[in-house]
Design a protein around this motif. Structure first.
Motif, PDB file in Angstrom:
ATOM      1  N   GLU A  89      14.742   9.795  -4.310  1.00 14.72           N
ATOM      2  CA  GLU A  89      13.612  10.387  -5.033  1.00 14.72           C
ATOM      3  C   GLU A  89      13.332   9.611  -6.317  1.00 14.72           C
ATOM      4  O   GLU A  89      12.182   9.344  -6.631  1.00 14.72           O
ATOM      5  CB  GLU A  89      13.886  11.865  -5.354  1.00 14.72           C
ATOM      6  CG  GLU A  89      13.962  12.753  -4.134  1.00 14.72           C
ATOM      7  CD  GLU A  89      12.658  12.845  -3.373  1.00 14.72           C
ATOM      8  OE1 GLU A  89      11.586  12.728  -3.990  1.00 14.72           O
ATOM      9  OE2 GLU A  89      12.708  13.031  -2.154  1.00 14.72           O
ATOM     10  N   SER A  90      14.346   9.239  -7.076  1.00 14.27           N
ATOM     11  CA  SER A  90      14.091   8.505  -8.317  1.00 14.27           C
ATOM     12  C   SER A  90      13.572   7.106  -8.015  1.00 14.27           C
ATOM     13  O   SER A  90      12.747   6.573  -8.752  1.00 14.27           O
ATOM     14  CB  SER A  90      15.349   8.454  -9.187  1.00 14.27           C
ATOM     15  OG  SER A  90      16.337   7.648  -8.580  1.00 14.27           O
ATOM     16  N   ASN A  91      14.020   6.501  -6.911  1.00 18.48           N
ATOM     17  CA  ASN A  91      13.510   5.194  -6.519  1.00 18.48           C
ATOM     18  C   ASN A  91      12.038   5.292  -6.134  1.00 18.48           C
ATOM     19  O   ASN A  91      11.240   4.432  -6.478  1.00 18.48           O
ATOM     20  CB  ASN A  91      14.342   4.624  -5.369  1.00 18.48           C
ATOM     21  CG  ASN A  91      13.972   3.197  -5.043  1.00 18.48           C
ATOM     22  OD1 ASN A  91      13.452   2.464  -5.872  1.00 18.48           O
ATOM     23  ND2 ASN A  91      14.233   2.804  -3.824  1.00 18.48           N
ATOM     24  N   ARG A 100       9.104   3.289  -8.089  1.00 20.81           N
ATOM     25  CA  ARG A 100       8.248   2.387  -7.312  1.00 20.81           C
ATOM     26  C   ARG A 100       6.787   2.814  -7.401  1.00 20.81           C
ATOM     27  O   ARG A 100       5.889   1.983  -7.455  1.00 20.81           O
ATOM     28  CB  ARG A 100       8.717   2.327  -5.856  1.00 20.81           C
ATOM     29  CG  ARG A 100      10.071   1.631  -5.724  1.00 20.81           C
ATOM     30  CD  ARG A 100      10.542   1.570  -4.314  1.00 20.81           C
ATOM     31  NE  ARG A 100       9.771   0.539  -3.607  1.00 20.81           N
ATOM     32  CZ  ARG A 100       9.958   0.234  -2.335  1.00 20.81           C
ATOM     33  NH1 ARG A 100      10.865   0.871  -1.629  1.00 20.81           N
ATOM     34  NH2 ARG A 100       9.227  -0.697  -1.756  1.00 20.81           N
ATOM     35  N   THR A 101       6.536   4.118  -7.430  1.00 19.07           N
ATOM     36  CA  THR A 101       5.177   4.629  -7.555  1.00 19.07           C
ATOM     37  C   THR A 101       4.576   4.227  -8.895  1.00 19.07           C
ATOM     38  O   THR A 101       3.439   3.747  -8.962  1.00 19.07           O
ATOM     39  CB  THR A 101       5.169   6.167  -7.380  1.00 19.07           C
ATOM     40  OG1 THR A 101       5.692   6.472  -6.083  1.00 19.07           O
ATOM     41  CG2 THR A 101       3.781   6.737  -7.514  1.00 19.07           C
ATOM     42  N   VAL A 102       5.333   4.393  -9.958  1.00 20.28           N
ATOM     43  CA  VAL A 102       4.879   3.968 -11.282  1.00 20.28           C
ATOM     44  C   VAL A 102       4.669   2.448 -11.292  1.00 20.28           C
ATOM     45  O   VAL A 102       3.707   1.947 -11.873  1.00 20.28           O
ATOM     46  CB  VAL A 102       5.887   4.404 -12.370  1.00 20.28           C
ATOM     47  CG1 VAL A 102       5.577   3.760 -13.710  1.00 20.28           C
ATOM     48  CG2 VAL A 102       5.900   5.919 -12.489  1.00 20.28           C
ATOM     49  N   GLY A 103       5.538   1.726 -10.602  1.00 22.21           N
ATOM     50  CA  GLY A 103       5.411   0.270 -10.523  1.00 22.21           C
ATOM     51  C   GLY A 103       4.135  -0.174  -9.834  1.00 22.21           C
ATOM     52  O   GLY A 103       3.475  -1.126 -10.266  1.00 22.21           O
ATOM     53  N   PRO A 150       3.603   8.574  -1.741  1.00 25.12           N
ATOM     54  CA  PRO A 150       3.340   8.591  -3.187  1.00 25.12           C
ATOM     55  C   PRO A 150       2.810   7.256  -3.704  1.00 25.12           C
ATOM     56  O   PRO A 150       1.940   7.222  -4.581  1.00 25.12           O
ATOM     57  CB  PRO A 150       4.701   8.911  -3.811  1.00 25.12           C
ATOM     58  CG  PRO A 150       5.505   9.504  -2.722  1.00 25.12           C
ATOM     59  CD  PRO A 150       4.999   8.903  -1.451  1.00 25.12           C
ATOM     60  N   MET A 151       3.295   6.153  -3.156  1.00 22.74           N
ATOM     61  CA  MET A 151       2.813   4.839  -3.604  1.00 22.74           C
ATOM     62  C   MET A 151       1.368   4.623  -3.191  1.00 22.74           C
ATOM     63  O   MET A 151       0.564   4.080  -3.949  1.00 22.74           O
ATOM     64  CB  MET A 151       3.725   3.737  -3.081  1.00 22.74           C
ATOM     65  CG  MET A 151       5.073   3.736  -3.785  1.00 22.74           C
ATOM     66  SD  MET A 151       6.147   2.425  -3.240  1.00 22.74           S
ATOM     67  CE  MET A 151       6.888   3.199  -1.832  1.00 22.74           C
TER      68      MET A 151
END
Length: 122
Positions: free
Chosen positions: A7-9, A13-16, A50-51
């Protein structure tokens, strides 16, 4: 506990994804080519949704055109085969640009090449 790390990954990655789009969303950006989701294991789709959402939202907020492209189209553009594997995409990238790219980098490069080589955003 592995779920927490996953989940944190996904979050980072989504923010990235949003950060990369914002970084390159200059006046010369013609649009963003996004690889469509493909069927597979749920965990893979769960990570990609999410991405995908972040990419679409970031494009909309920045006023950038975007298009989702089926993976087979990108593979055909890169290699001539809709069922090309990751090493095929990497080999095609090396042949075109003379650089060795990681698997995901090669996929992203071919999405960009598809957007530039076709009338996708014209």
């Amino acid at each position: 506990m592995p779920t927490v790390r996953l989940e944190s990954n996904i979050g980072s990655r989504t923010v990235g994804v949003a950060g990369i789009i914002n970084r390159f969303a200059g006046l010369d950006c013609v649009g963003v080519c996004i690889e469509e989701l493909f069927s597979g294991q749920f965990s893979g789709v769960k990570a990609l949704l999410p991405m995908l959402g972040a990419a679409v939202l970031t494009c909309e907020l920045a006023g950038l055109p975007w298009s989702a492209i089926h993976l087979a189209q990108l593979k055909i553009h890169a290699t001539g085969k809709g069922n090309a594997k990751k090493p095929d995409m990497q080999g095609a990238a090396h042949a075109r640009w003379g650089v060795d790219l990681k698997e995901d980098e090669a996929d992203a490069a071919w999405a960009a090449a598809y957007a530039l080589d076709t009338p996708l955003f014209n």
